[in-house]
Motif scaffolding. Structure first.
Motif, PDB file in Angstrom:
ATOM      1  N   PHE A 290       0.832  -1.201   0.000  1.00  0.00           N
ATOM      2  CA  PHE A 290       0.000   0.000   0.000  1.00  0.00           C
ATOM      3  C   PHE A 290       0.870   1.257   0.000  1.00  0.00           C
ATOM      4  CE2 PHE A 290      -3.501  -2.735   0.721  1.00  0.00           C
ATOM      5  CZ  PHE A 290      -4.662  -2.019   0.513  1.00  0.00           C
ATOM      6  N   ASN A 291       1.918   1.267   0.816  1.00  0.00           N
ATOM      7  CA  ASN A 291       2.783   2.438   0.874  1.00  0.00           C
ATOM      8  C   ASN A 291       3.481   2.690  -0.459  1.00  0.00           C
ATOM      9  OD1 ASN A 291       2.152   3.076   3.503  1.00  0.00           O
ATOM     10  ND2 ASN A 291       3.857   1.912   4.375  1.00  0.00           N
ATOM     11  N   GLY A 292       3.731   1.608  -1.220  1.00  0.00           N
ATOM     12  CA  GLY A 292       4.337   1.768  -2.532  1.00  0.00           C
ATOM     13  C   GLY A 292       3.423   2.421  -3.546  1.00  0.00           C
ATOM     14  N   LEU A 293       2.138   2.505  -3.245  1.00  0.00           N
ATOM     15  CA  LEU A 293       1.168   3.146  -4.144  1.00  0.00           C
ATOM     16  C   LEU A 293       0.981   4.635  -3.855  1.00  0.00           C
ATOM     17  CD1 LEU A 293      -1.634   0.391  -4.099  1.00  0.00           C
ATOM     18  CD2 LEU A 293       0.101   0.760  -5.885  1.00  0.00           C
ATOM     19  N   THR A 294       1.605   5.138  -2.806  1.00  0.00           N
ATOM     20  CA  THR A 294       1.387   6.533  -2.415  1.00  0.00           C
ATOM     21  C   THR A 294       2.012   7.506  -3.402  1.00  0.00           C
ATOM     22  OG1 THR A 294       3.360   6.515  -1.018  1.00  0.00           O
ATOM     23  CG2 THR A 294       1.262   5.986   0.045  1.00  0.00           C
ATOM     24  N   ASP A 301       1.293  17.387   1.090  1.00  0.00           N
ATOM     25  CA  ASP A 301       0.140  18.270   1.328  1.00  0.00           C
ATOM     26  C   ASP A 301      -0.517  17.939   2.666  1.00  0.00           C
ATOM     27  OD1 ASP A 301       0.444  19.573  -1.073  1.00  0.00           O
ATOM     28  OD2 ASP A 301      -1.100  18.421  -2.132  1.00  0.00           O
ATOM     29  N   GLN A 302      -0.747  16.644   2.896  1.00  0.00           N
ATOM     30  CA  GLN A 302      -1.402  16.214   4.126  1.00  0.00           C
ATOM     31  C   GLN A 302      -0.544  16.524   5.346  1.00  0.00           C
ATOM     32  OE1 GLN A 302      -4.385  15.980   2.528  1.00  0.00           O
ATOM     33  NE2 GLN A 302      -4.808  14.560   4.189  1.00  0.00           N
ATOM     34  N   LEU A 303       0.750  16.351   5.218  1.00  0.00           N
ATOM     35  CA  LEU A 303       1.653  16.639   6.325  1.00  0.00           C
ATOM     36  C   LEU A 303       1.565  18.106   6.727  1.00  0.00           C
ATOM     37  CD1 LEU A 303       3.878  15.438   8.156  1.00  0.00           C
ATOM     38  CD2 LEU A 303       5.532  16.114   6.414  1.00  0.00           C
ATOM     39  N   GLU A 304       1.479  18.987   5.755  1.00  0.00           N
ATOM     40  CA  GLU A 304       1.367  20.417   6.049  1.00  0.00           C
ATOM     41  C   GLU A 304       0.052  20.718   6.758  1.00  0.00           C
ATOM     42  OE1 GLU A 304       2.059  22.974   2.711  1.00  0.00           O
ATOM     43  OE2 GLU A 304       3.905  21.929   2.147  1.00  0.00           O
ATOM     44  N   LYS A 305      -1.031  20.073   6.336  1.00  0.00           N
ATOM     45  CA  LYS A 305      -2.325  20.328   6.969  1.00  0.00           C
ATOM     46  C   LYS A 305      -2.363  19.801   8.399  1.00  0.00           C
ATOM     47  CE  LYS A 305      -5.227  20.676   2.851  1.00  0.00           C
ATOM     48  NZ  LYS A 305      -4.156  20.767   1.876  1.00  0.00           N
ATOM     49  N   MET A 306      -1.776  18.610   8.622  1.00  0.00           N
ATOM     50  CA  MET A 306      -1.794  18.028   9.957  1.00  0.00           C
ATOM     51  C   MET A 306      -0.842  18.739  10.907  1.00  0.00           C
ATOM     52  SD  MET A 306      -2.094  13.897   9.605  1.00  0.00           S
ATOM     53  CE  MET A 306      -0.895  13.681   8.295  1.00  0.00           C
ATOM     54  N   GLY A 307       0.346  19.041  10.419  1.00  0.00           N
ATOM     55  CA  GLY A 307       1.382  19.551  11.310  1.00  0.00           C
ATOM     56  C   GLY A 307       1.709  21.011  11.171  1.00  0.00           C
ATOM     57  N   GLY A 308       1.190  21.649  10.110  1.00  0.00           N
ATOM     58  CA  GLY A 308       1.453  23.069   9.930  1.00  0.00           C
ATOM     59  C   GLY A 308       2.888  23.384   9.554  1.00  0.00           C
ATOM     60  N   ARG A 354      10.425   9.998   3.549  1.00  0.00           N
ATOM     61  CA  ARG A 354       9.607   8.968   2.912  1.00  0.00           C
ATOM     62  C   ARG A 354       8.962   8.063   3.967  1.00  0.00           C
ATOM     63  NH1 ARG A 354      10.307   7.237  -2.235  1.00  0.00           N
ATOM     64  NH2 ARG A 354      12.481   7.973  -2.227  1.00  0.00           N
ATOM     65  N   GLN A 355       9.739   7.660   4.960  1.00  0.00           N
ATOM     66  CA  GLN A 355       9.213   6.806   6.019  1.00  0.00           C
ATOM     67  C   GLN A 355       8.125   7.513   6.825  1.00  0.00           C
ATOM     68  OE1 GLN A 355      12.970   6.017   7.906  1.00  0.00           O
ATOM     69  NE2 GLN A 355      13.206   4.010   6.912  1.00  0.00           N
ATOM     70  N   LEU A 356       8.312   8.806   7.071  1.00  0.00           N
ATOM     71  CA  LEU A 356       7.297   9.560   7.805  1.00  0.00           C
ATOM     72  C   LEU A 356       6.008   9.638   7.008  1.00  0.00           C
ATOM     73  CD1 LEU A 356       6.433  11.320  10.207  1.00  0.00           C
ATOM     74  CD2 LEU A 356       7.396  13.300   8.996  1.00  0.00           C
ATOM     75  N   LEU A 357       6.121   9.917   5.702  1.00  0.00           N
ATOM     76  CA  LEU A 357       4.925   9.983   4.870  1.00  0.00           C
ATOM     77  C   LEU A 357       4.194   8.642   4.860  1.00  0.00           C
ATOM     78  CD1 LEU A 357       6.179  12.089   1.821  1.00  0.00           C
ATOM     79  CD2 LEU A 357       4.897  12.870   3.815  1.00  0.00           C
ATOM     80  N   HIS A 358       4.958   7.551   4.838  1.00  0.00           N
ATOM     81  CA  HIS A 358       4.332   6.230   4.872  1.00  0.00           C
ATOM     82  C   HIS A 358       3.665   5.973   6.216  1.00  0.00           C
ATOM     83  CE1 HIS A 358       6.988   4.466   1.404  1.00  0.00           C
ATOM     84  NE2 HIS A 358       6.075   5.328   0.973  1.00  0.00           N
ATOM     85  N   ARG A 359       4.290   6.413   7.304  1.00  0.00           N
ATOM     86  CA  ARG A 359       3.683   6.229   8.624  1.00  0.00           C
ATOM     87  C   ARG A 359       2.329   6.926   8.720  1.00  0.00           C
ATOM     88  NH1 ARG A 359       6.844   5.094  13.163  1.00  0.00           N
ATOM     89  NH2 ARG A 359       4.904   5.369  14.334  1.00  0.00           N
ATOM     90  N   LEU A 360       2.202   8.067   8.073  1.00  0.00           N
ATOM     91  CA  LEU A 360       0.971   8.854   8.154  1.00  0.00           C
ATOM     92  C   LEU A 360      -0.041   8.493   7.066  1.00  0.00           C
ATOM     93  CD1 LEU A 360       2.596  12.326   8.911  1.00  0.00           C
ATOM     94  CD2 LEU A 360       1.560  10.738  10.543  1.00  0.00           C
ATOM     95  N   ALA A 361       0.404   7.779   6.031  1.00  0.00           N
ATOM     96  CA  ALA A 361      -0.476   7.476   4.900  1.00  0.00           C
ATOM     97  C   ALA A 361      -1.622   6.560   5.280  1.00  0.00           C
ATOM     98  CB  ALA A 361       0.339   6.849   3.767  1.00  0.00           C
ATOM     99  N   GLY A 362      -1.399   5.685   6.261  1.00  0.00           N
ATOM    100  CA  GLY A 362      -2.407   4.697   6.589  1.00  0.00           C
ATOM    101  C   GLY A 362      -3.488   5.180   7.517  1.00  0.00           C
ATOM    102  N   GLY A 363      -3.193   6.195   8.336  1.00  0.00           N
ATOM    103  CA  GLY A 363      -4.193   6.586   9.317  1.00  0.00           C
ATOM    104  C   GLY A 363      -4.115   8.026   9.766  1.00  0.00           C
ATOM    105  N   ARG A 364      -3.344   8.861   9.050  1.00  0.00           N
ATOM    106  CA  ARG A 364      -3.263  10.292   9.359  1.00  0.00           C
ATOM    107  C   ARG A 364      -2.932  10.541  10.839  1.00  0.00           C
ATOM    108  NH1 ARG A 364      -7.449   8.799   6.777  1.00  0.00           N
ATOM    109  NH2 ARG A 364      -8.888   9.111   8.481  1.00  0.00           N
ATOM    110  N   GLY A 365      -2.011   9.727  11.363  1.00  0.00           N
ATOM    111  CA  GLY A 365      -1.592   9.900  12.752  1.00  0.00           C
ATOM    112  C   GLY A 365      -2.199   8.894  13.701  1.00  0.00           C
ATOM    113  N   HIS A 366      -3.231   8.159  13.270  1.00  0.00           N
ATOM    114  CA  HIS A 366      -3.784   7.089  14.088  1.00  0.00           C
ATOM    115  C   HIS A 366      -2.854   5.872  14.044  1.00  0.00           C
ATOM    116  CE1 HIS A 366      -7.678   8.919  15.043  1.00  0.00           C
ATOM    117  NE2 HIS A 366      -7.614   9.459  13.842  1.00  0.00           N
ATOM    118  N   ASN A 367      -3.104   4.928  14.923  1.00  0.00           N
ATOM    119  CA  ASN A 367      -2.224   3.779  15.078  1.00  0.00           C
ATOM    120  C   ASN A 367      -2.443   2.777  13.946  1.00  0.00           C
ATOM    121  OD1 ASN A 367      -0.329   2.123  16.261  1.00  0.00           O
ATOM    122  ND2 ASN A 367      -1.768   1.205  17.703  1.00  0.00           N
ATOM    123  N   VAL A 368      -1.436   2.632  13.082  1.00  0.00           N
ATOM    124  CA  VAL A 368      -1.478   1.660  11.991  1.00  0.00           C
ATOM    125  C   VAL A 368      -0.731   0.416  12.449  1.00  0.00           C
ATOM    126  CG1 VAL A 368      -0.846   1.177   9.604  1.00  0.00           C
ATOM    127  CG2 VAL A 368      -1.587   3.487  10.260  1.00  0.00           C
TER     128      VAL A 368
END
Length: 452
Positions: A290-294, A301-308, A354-368
């Motif tokens: 799944f992370n390879g499809l990101t 974009d999502q990182l900026e919205k979540m973390g500013g 890249r690893q951080l983006l993958h960590r957040l891709a599955g749940g936007r900060g929730h526990n994956v």
């Protein structure tokens, strides 16, 4: 039910188009073509209901964020849940609605209608909305401060409560001989005039089956936790570790007690996004696939919205500076909860971008999590039995396949361990969550005044 503690695990299915992984729609087995089809959501809700889950939950973002990287067929959530109500019988129906953009009277009518149409299954996820894109869609030039948003939110909830309670439970008499349908002495104008709101009332309909919808709050900032402890009956939250979740759980329960509330009537429900397979290795491979499809541009974009914070200047394989999001600090002292989650990831794991983006891709900060059905059940049980959660908001990375895997392979384990129901014990969302039906505040006031 756990035989030792008497506690019942709560499980919601968090609905989210093709799944909670941001690249789920690109998966070969996704049902992306059905995202705008109401029957798609009805089918998922019926699957969750067959497994006796407590509720389905819909988030809401009243803005388009200008990205072409994800499907965009977002239904207005109360309308969608009303359609789901007609296709189901018992499962709870939780909708997000913002106190920043609604007015109390129209929101009260929407949720009262949903509760009556569904036979008492409505829940209101109370949010204040910090998105400037959304603010500009409602005539605001900018988003108010956290303090102002939560001040309005508290006044809003107080007013909505008065509206829903303004009819006492026995106000409808339907007396054919006298011609009296309503005992008007039991219908109360609220005459509210506050800093943010002015509402005369009373409401224009009797109390709904639950009295009022279940109050739910999502947010773990300083202001959010104070608001939740005072008002919420369930809290949706995001934590990556057991220790952080326990600290949050203890804080919420303590704060609820300080408001004179029963802490058992304030459920803490973290998000969990499970990748499930026959072996741990296969589950990890599924997660990595799944992370390879990101698409990195979307993740940024999502990182900026979540973390500013923008990290576009970094190479994808460069380690993210530990100070990029400030100090992780204490999970109980933060002004922006999801930013604190990201800061904790940096301090704990030192990932590349890249690893951080993958960590957040599955749940936007929730526990994956990824693992076998037993491993997923073990994680849920560990958090439930060690003071970190009263249940979970289940966020399948891919719908319907990984919801089916959770229901068919994890839920039976939880049932065998005595942690989750095999049948519904009641008909309403309050029944499922083990919450009492609240009395009208006017009934309580009148009983106090009469000395009863």
């Amino acid at each position: 039910m756990n035989a030792q503690t008497g506690r019942q695990l709560s499980l919601n299915a968090f609905l989210h188009d093709t799944g909670h992984h941001e690249a789920s729609w690109r998966h070969a087995d996704s049902s992306v073509e059905r995202v705008g089809d109401i029957t798609w959501y009805q089918e998922i809700a019926r699957t969750a209901e067959a497994a006796k889950l407590d509720a389905v939950f819909l988030a809401d973002s009243p803005a388009w964020y200008g990205t072409g990287y994800r499907p965009s067929h977002e239904f207005e959530p109360i309308t969608l849940l009303t359609a789901i109500a007609t296709a189901t019988e018992r499962i709870g129906l939780v909708s997000t609605a913002s106190t920043s953009f609604y007015e109390p009277y129209n929101l009260a009518r929407l949720f009262s209608s949903l509760d009556r149409i569904s036979g008492g299954r409505a829940g209101w996820n109370i949010v204040t909305t910090f998105s400037e894109d959304a603010a500009r869609n409602f005539g605001l030039d900018a988003t108010p401060s956290n303090e102002d948003r939560y001040e309005r939110a508290q006044e809003f909830v107080d007013v909505a409560t008065l509206l829903w309670d303004s009819w006492e439970d026995d106000a409808v008499v339907a007396d054919r001989p006298s011609g009296d349908y309503v005992d008007v002495s039991k219908v109360h104008a609220i005459d509210h005039v506050g800093r943010h709101l002015k509402v005369k009332g009373p409401f224009n309909a009797p109390r709904s089956p639950q009295g009022r919808p279940v109050y739910i709050q999502a947010g773990s900032s300083n202001e959010g936790r104070a608001f939740a402890a005072r008002n919420a009956e369930a809290i949706f939250t995001a934590h990556q570790t057991l220790s952080d979740a326990r600290a949050f759980y203890d804080d919420i329960k303590s704060r609820a007690r300080s408001f004179g509330r029963n802490p058992d009537h304030v459920l803490v429900l973290p998000g969990i996004s499970p990748f499930i397979a026959d072996t741990a290795e296969e589950a990890r491979e599924l997660y990595e696939h799944f992370n390879g499809l990101t698409v990195p541009a979307y993740g940024l974009d999502q990182l900026e919205k979540m973390g500013g914070v923008s990290l576009r200047h970094l190479d994808l394989d460069e380690v993210v500076p530990i100070e990029a999001f400030g100090s992780a600090g204490n999970v109980l002292d933060n002004s922006r909860s999801r930013k604190q989650v990201i800061a904790n990831i940096l301090e704990r794991d030192r990932p590349t971008l890249r690893q951080l983006l993958h960590r957040l891709a599955g749940g936007r900060g929730h526990n994956v999590v990824h693992g076998t059905p037993v491993q997923i059940a073990d994680t849920i049980q560990e958090w439930f039995e060690n003071g970190a959660a009263d249940g979970f908001n289940v966020m399948p990375p891919l719908y319907p396949q990984l919801l089916d895997a959770f229901i068919d392979r994890v839920v039976p384990i939880l049932q065998e361990r005595g942690l989750f129901r095999t049948e519904y014990a009641g008909d309403t969302l309050r029944d499922h969550y083990g919450l009492p039906r609240p009395d009208s505040v006017y009934s309580a006031d009148l009983a106090l005044a009469s000395g009863k």
